[in-house]
Scaffold this motif. Sequence first.
Motif, PDB file in Angstrom:
ATOM      1  N   MET A   1       0.821  -1.182   0.000  1.00 19.65           N
ATOM      2  CA  MET A   1       0.000   0.000   0.000  1.00 19.65           C
ATOM      3  C   MET A   1       0.875   1.259   0.000  1.00 19.65           C
ATOM      4  O   MET A   1       2.012   1.250   0.442  1.00 19.65           O
ATOM      5  N   LEU A   2       0.284   2.305  -0.452  1.00 20.78           N
ATOM      6  CA  LEU A   2       0.991   3.570  -0.563  1.00 20.78           C
ATOM      7  C   LEU A   2       1.405   4.109   0.805  1.00 20.78           C
ATOM      8  O   LEU A   2       2.521   4.617   0.965  1.00 20.78           O
ATOM      9  N   ASP A   3       0.536   3.976   1.791  1.00 24.95           N
ATOM     10  CA  ASP A   3       0.872   4.483   3.121  1.00 24.95           C
ATOM     11  C   ASP A   3       2.056   3.731   3.737  1.00 24.95           C
ATOM     12  O   ASP A   3       2.884   4.325   4.425  1.00 24.95           O
ATOM     13  N   GLU A   4       2.173   2.436   3.435  1.00 26.50           N
ATOM     14  CA  GLU A   4       3.314   1.663   3.918  1.00 26.50           C
ATOM     15  C   GLU A   4       4.608   2.109   3.233  1.00 26.50           C
ATOM     16  O   GLU A   4       5.659   2.181   3.873  1.00 26.50           O
ATOM     17  N   GLU A   5       4.512   2.408   1.949  1.00 25.07           N
ATOM     18  CA  GLU A   5       5.675   2.912   1.219  1.00 25.07           C
ATOM     19  C   GLU A   5       6.131   4.250   1.800  1.00 25.07           C
ATOM     20  O   GLU A   5       7.332   4.506   1.930  1.00 25.07           O
ATOM     21  N   ILE A   6       5.167   5.090   2.135  1.00 26.60           N
ATOM     22  CA  ILE A   6       5.488   6.396   2.729  1.00 26.60           C
ATOM     23  C   ILE A   6       6.205   6.213   4.057  1.00 26.60           C
ATOM     24  O   ILE A   6       7.222   6.863   4.315  1.00 26.60           O
ATOM     25  N   LEU A   7       5.690   5.324   4.888  1.00 20.00           N
ATOM     26  CA  LEU A   7       6.326   5.085   6.188  1.00 20.00           C
ATOM     27  C   LEU A   7       7.756   4.572   6.030  1.00 20.00           C
ATOM     28  O   LEU A   7       8.668   5.013   6.745  1.00 20.00           O
ATOM     29  N   GLU A   8       7.954   3.648   5.108  1.00 12.67           N
ATOM     30  CA  GLU A   8       9.292   3.095   4.887  1.00 12.67           C
ATOM     31  C   GLU A   8      10.248   4.161   4.354  1.00 12.67           C
ATOM     32  O   GLU A   8      11.394   4.265   4.803  1.00 12.67           O
ATOM     33  N   LEU A   9       9.774   4.950   3.424  1.00 11.32           N
ATOM     34  CA  LEU A   9      10.627   5.991   2.865  1.00 11.32           C
ATOM     35  C   LEU A   9      10.928   7.063   3.913  1.00 11.32           C
ATOM     36  O   LEU A   9      12.041   7.595   3.967  1.00 11.32           O
ATOM     37  N   ARG A  10       9.966   7.357   4.746  1.00 11.24           N
ATOM     38  CA  ARG A  10      10.195   8.319   5.829  1.00 11.24           C
ATOM     39  C   ARG A  10      11.270   7.809   6.778  1.00 11.24           C
ATOM     40  O   ARG A  10      12.134   8.552   7.227  1.00 11.24           O
ATOM     41  N   ARG A  11      11.218   6.504   7.074  1.00 14.76           N
ATOM     42  CA  ARG A  11      12.241   5.902   7.935  1.00 14.76           C
ATOM     43  C   ARG A  11      13.624   6.026   7.299  1.00 14.76           C
ATOM     44  O   ARG A  11      14.595   6.420   7.956  1.00 14.76           O
ATOM     45  N   LYS A  12      13.698   5.732   6.001  1.00  8.07           N
ATOM     46  CA  LYS A  12      14.972   5.843   5.287  1.00  8.07           C
ATOM     47  C   LYS A  12      15.475   7.285   5.264  1.00  8.07           C
ATOM     48  O   LYS A  12      16.668   7.538   5.434  1.00  8.07           O
ATOM     49  N   LEU A  13      14.566   8.220   5.064  1.00 14.15           N
ATOM     50  CA  LEU A  13      14.953   9.628   5.044  1.00 14.15           C
ATOM     51  C   LEU A  13      15.462  10.057   6.412  1.00 14.15           C
ATOM     52  O   LEU A  13      16.502  10.716   6.514  1.00 14.15           O
ATOM     53  N   ASP A  14      14.769   9.691   7.467  1.00 14.41           N
ATOM     54  CA  ASP A  14      15.221  10.029   8.821  1.00 14.41           C
ATOM     55  C   ASP A  14      16.611   9.461   9.091  1.00 14.41           C
ATOM     56  O   ASP A  14      17.475  10.145   9.649  1.00 14.41           O
ATOM     57  N   GLU A  15      16.795   8.228   8.675  1.00 12.09           N
ATOM     58  CA  GLU A  15      18.099   7.580   8.845  1.00 12.09           C
ATOM     59  C   GLU A  15      19.175   8.314   8.050  1.00 12.09           C
ATOM     60  O   GLU A  15      20.288   8.535   8.535  1.00 12.09           O
ATOM     61  N   SER A  16      18.843   8.698   6.844  1.00 12.24           N
ATOM     62  CA  SER A  16      19.790   9.411   5.998  1.00 12.24           C
ATOM     63  C   SER A  16      20.153  10.769   6.600  1.00 12.24           C
ATOM     64  O   SER A  16      21.318  11.161   6.598  1.00 12.24           O
ATOM     65  N   ILE A  17      19.169  11.457   7.117  1.00  8.22           N
ATOM     66  CA  ILE A  17      19.428  12.766   7.737  1.00  8.22           C
ATOM     67  C   ILE A  17      20.352  12.600   8.935  1.00  8.22           C
ATOM     68  O   ILE A  17      21.275  13.390   9.133  1.00  8.22           O
ATOM     69  N   THR A  18      20.130  11.563   9.694  1.00  6.24           N
ATOM     70  CA  THR A  18      20.907  11.333  10.915  1.00  6.24           C
ATOM     71  C   THR A  18      22.317  10.830  10.622  1.00  6.24           C
ATOM     72  O   THR A  18      23.278  11.281  11.252  1.00  6.24           O
ATOM     73  N   ILE A  31      12.656  14.103  -2.064  1.00  8.95           N
ATOM     74  CA  ILE A  31      11.833  14.326  -3.256  1.00  8.95           C
ATOM     75  C   ILE A  31      10.913  13.128  -3.491  1.00  8.95           C
ATOM     76  O   ILE A  31       9.720  13.284  -3.778  1.00  8.95           O
ATOM     77  N   GLU A  32      11.459  11.950  -3.350  1.00  4.98           N
ATOM     78  CA  GLU A  32      10.673  10.731  -3.550  1.00  4.98           C
ATOM     79  C   GLU A  32       9.527  10.660  -2.526  1.00  4.98           C
ATOM     80  O   GLU A  32       8.390  10.323  -2.871  1.00  4.98           O
ATOM     81  N   LEU A  33       9.820  11.003  -1.290  1.00  6.02           N
ATOM     82  CA  LEU A  33       8.790  11.015  -0.254  1.00  6.02           C
ATOM     83  C   LEU A  33       7.719  12.057  -0.570  1.00  6.02           C
ATOM     84  O   LEU A  33       6.523  11.779  -0.448  1.00  6.02           O
ATOM     85  N   ASP A  34       8.123  13.227  -0.980  1.00  9.23           N
ATOM     86  CA  ASP A  34       7.155  14.267  -1.368  1.00  9.23           C
ATOM     87  C   ASP A  34       6.227  13.769  -2.477  1.00  9.23           C
ATOM     88  O   ASP A  34       5.020  14.002  -2.434  1.00  9.23           O
ATOM     89  N   ASN A  35       6.797  13.085  -3.443  1.00  9.16           N
ATOM     90  CA  ASN A  35       5.981  12.559  -4.554  1.00  9.16           C
ATOM     91  C   ASN A  35       4.980  11.509  -4.082  1.00  9.16           C
ATOM     92  O   ASN A  35       3.824  11.505  -4.521  1.00  9.16           O
ATOM     93  N   LEU A  36       5.401  10.639  -3.192  1.00  7.62           N
ATOM     94  CA  LEU A  36       4.491   9.622  -2.665  1.00  7.62           C
ATOM     95  C   LEU A  36       3.371  10.257  -1.841  1.00  7.62           C
ATOM     96  O   LEU A  36       2.210   9.854  -1.945  1.00  7.62           O
TER      97      LEU A  36
END
Length: 60
Positions: A1-18, A31-36
């Motif tokens: 589902m799209l919401d699961e993809e958003i959660l996973e990408l958000r986790r990856k983004l948070d990890e990347s920022i950190t 950008i990918e998260l914004d698009n989703l």
Amino acid sequence: MLDEEILELRRKLDESITNEKNYDKTYRLSIELDNLITEYYNKRLMKKSSTKFWKNISKK
């Protein structure tokens, strides 16, 4: 589902920022998260609009 993809990408983004020093990767994930998120809300709006449309049709 799209919401699961958003959660996973958000986790990856948070990890990347950190943890990442590669700002290009962080930017791409952002950008990918914004698009989703945009896709998610567009689908919700379309569903809501469609529901309103059919309710109005059935009243006539």
